[in-house]
Design an enzyme around this catalytic site. Structure first.
Site, PDB file in Angstrom:
ATOM      1  N   HIS A 316      -5.494 -81.079 -18.746  1.00 38.06           N
ATOM      2  CA  HIS A 316      -4.575 -81.389 -17.641  1.00 38.06           C
ATOM      3  C   HIS A 316      -4.973 -82.681 -16.948  1.00 38.06           C
ATOM      4  O   HIS A 316      -6.048 -83.256 -17.201  1.00 38.06           O
ATOM      5  CB  HIS A 316      -4.529 -80.237 -16.631  1.00 38.06           C
ATOM      6  CG  HIS A 316      -5.841 -79.944 -15.954  1.00 38.06           C
ATOM      7  ND1 HIS A 316      -6.301 -80.669 -14.877  1.00 38.06           N
ATOM      8  CD2 HIS A 316      -6.774 -78.981 -16.202  1.00 38.06           C
ATOM      9  CE1 HIS A 316      -7.460 -80.166 -14.481  1.00 38.06           C
ATOM     10  NE2 HIS A 316      -7.778 -79.145 -15.270  1.00 38.06           N
ATOM     11  N   CYS A 332     -11.876 -76.441 -17.835  1.00 33.55           N
ATOM     12  CA  CYS A 332     -10.775 -77.188 -18.432  1.00 33.55           C
ATOM     13  C   CYS A 332     -11.200 -78.617 -18.764  1.00 33.55           C
ATOM     14  O   CYS A 332     -12.222 -79.107 -18.290  1.00 33.55           O
ATOM     15  CB  CYS A 332      -9.577 -77.223 -17.493  1.00 33.55           C
ATOM     16  SG  CYS A 332      -8.716 -75.642 -17.356  1.00 33.55           S
TER      17      CYS A 332
END
Length: 357
Positions: A316, A332
């Site tokens: 992301h 992440c």
């Protein structure tokens, strides 16, 4: 045994690679016998017995046609022949190593020499590009740098290779020039980027980026470059050691980005797939489970989200660009928004993602 940076290799038409001290071969023969063979190579080299050295290296190459010893022997053969002024024979051995044993240190170093020579011959950094020839050079540099750590390259040489790959792909991929994996589409009346993208199974932003269409309307008769992409052709490799994410198409290096990952083992290693893609995503706080909408100051996901098969892990953007590169995420893979938007455009759902240490 690793390919040595011999005096002959130092005269090759490319910067001298560092000796990959951590590269180890997986011999088919018993290690003791193999060690004796490489010790003989070193003895003959020190004795400046070129004929004996060539014979010993050819024997190693013939006995190990599919493993690292064969690749290293072919690379050394090329270096010796080049040092003796026999460039044709040298490039023949380097070509064989790069083509048949690209995953070995010798194959990678051979590809590096071939790419450097072709770069100089083509005058790549000059006007009037030749994308077809540039693709061959790009493919060789892609072999040279591989998919992970690069003990066979000095840091300076690694940087040079990456800079050259970026330069080449700026024309090969990220421009309207046709390339090996592209089609040309002629715009018909009332067609939009979205309808064209659906026809080819790609993202409309990839068409816009390659053809320089940001903020422009399509015109009937306009010719557009479309890159052939399928989920089995597209792969992302995240290198935790070097804090990089690299996009590959058909196994070829396309572009590399800096990333932020989790500390220690919060970011898992392994092979995953992209299962979901979202523009301007909401964020679920992992502690409170509260859903925070896109645009809210506490939403940290940035402008794009790509979920991986590992539950909760994704690629992301970010509202904290100062953390890239770094190791402070919850697991992440965090990217600059401009970078993740470009990656998003060239990544399909079910694309493979490999995370390595």
């Amino acid at each position: 045994p690793a390919p040595a940076a011999t005096p002959a290799a130092q005269t090759a038409p490319v910067a001298t690679p560092s000796t990959p001290a951590t590269t180890t071969a997986k011999p088919a023969a018993p290690l003791s016998e193999l060690a004796k063979q490489w010790a003989e190579v070193d003895r003959l080299e020190k004795a400046k017995d070129a004929d004996g050295l060539l014979a010993q290296l050819k024997k190693l190459a013939a006995e190990h046609p599919t493993d690292a010893n064969g690749g290293n022997a072919l690379y050394r053969l090329g270096a010796v022949y080049y040092g003796r002024g026999k460039a044709a024979e040298a490039f023949g051995f380097w070509s064989k190593a790069a083509r048949e044993l690209p995953e070995t240190a010798g194959g990678k170093l051979s590809a590096l020499v071939l790419a450097g020579n072709a770069w100089n011959q083509q005058g790549v950094d000059k006007p009037n590009p030749n994308p077809a020839r540039w693709e061959e050079i790009r493919d060789l540099y892609s072999i040279a740098i591989g998919r992970g750590d690069t003990p066979h390259l000095s840091p300076e040489l690694r940087t040079q290779v990456i800079n050259r790959l970026n330069f080449l792909n700026k024309t090969i991929i990220f421009s309207p020039f046709s390339c090996r994996n592209s089609d040309e589409h002629t715009v018909k009346q009332r067609e939009t980027l979205e309808t064209i993208a659906r026809k080819y199974g790609v993202h409309s932003d990839s068409i816009a980026i390659m053809n320089g269409l940001q903020g422009q309307y399509l015109r009937e008769g306009m010719r557009l470059k479309i890159l052939n992409m399928t989920s089995d052709r597209t792969e992302i490799v995240v290198d935790k050691k070097n804090l990089t994410l690299t996009l590959f198409l058909n196994g070829i290096w396309i572009k590399q980005y800096s990333v932020c990952i989790g500390p220690d083992r919060k970011t898992p290693t392994g092979t995953f797939t992209v299962t979901q893609k979202v523009v301007n995503p909401d964020w679920t706080d992992p502690k409170t489970r509260q859903i925070i909408p896109f645009g809210h100051p506490e939403n940290i996901l940035g402008t794009r989200w790509m979920r991986l098969t590992n539950d909760g892990i994704g690629i992301h953007g970010t509202t904290m660009p100062e953390t890239i590169p770094g190791r402070v995420s919850n697991g992440c893979i965090r990217m600059h928004n401009a970078d993740v938007e470009e990656l998003y455009a060239f990544t399909l759902r079910l694309s493979k993602v490999t995370i390595i240490e």
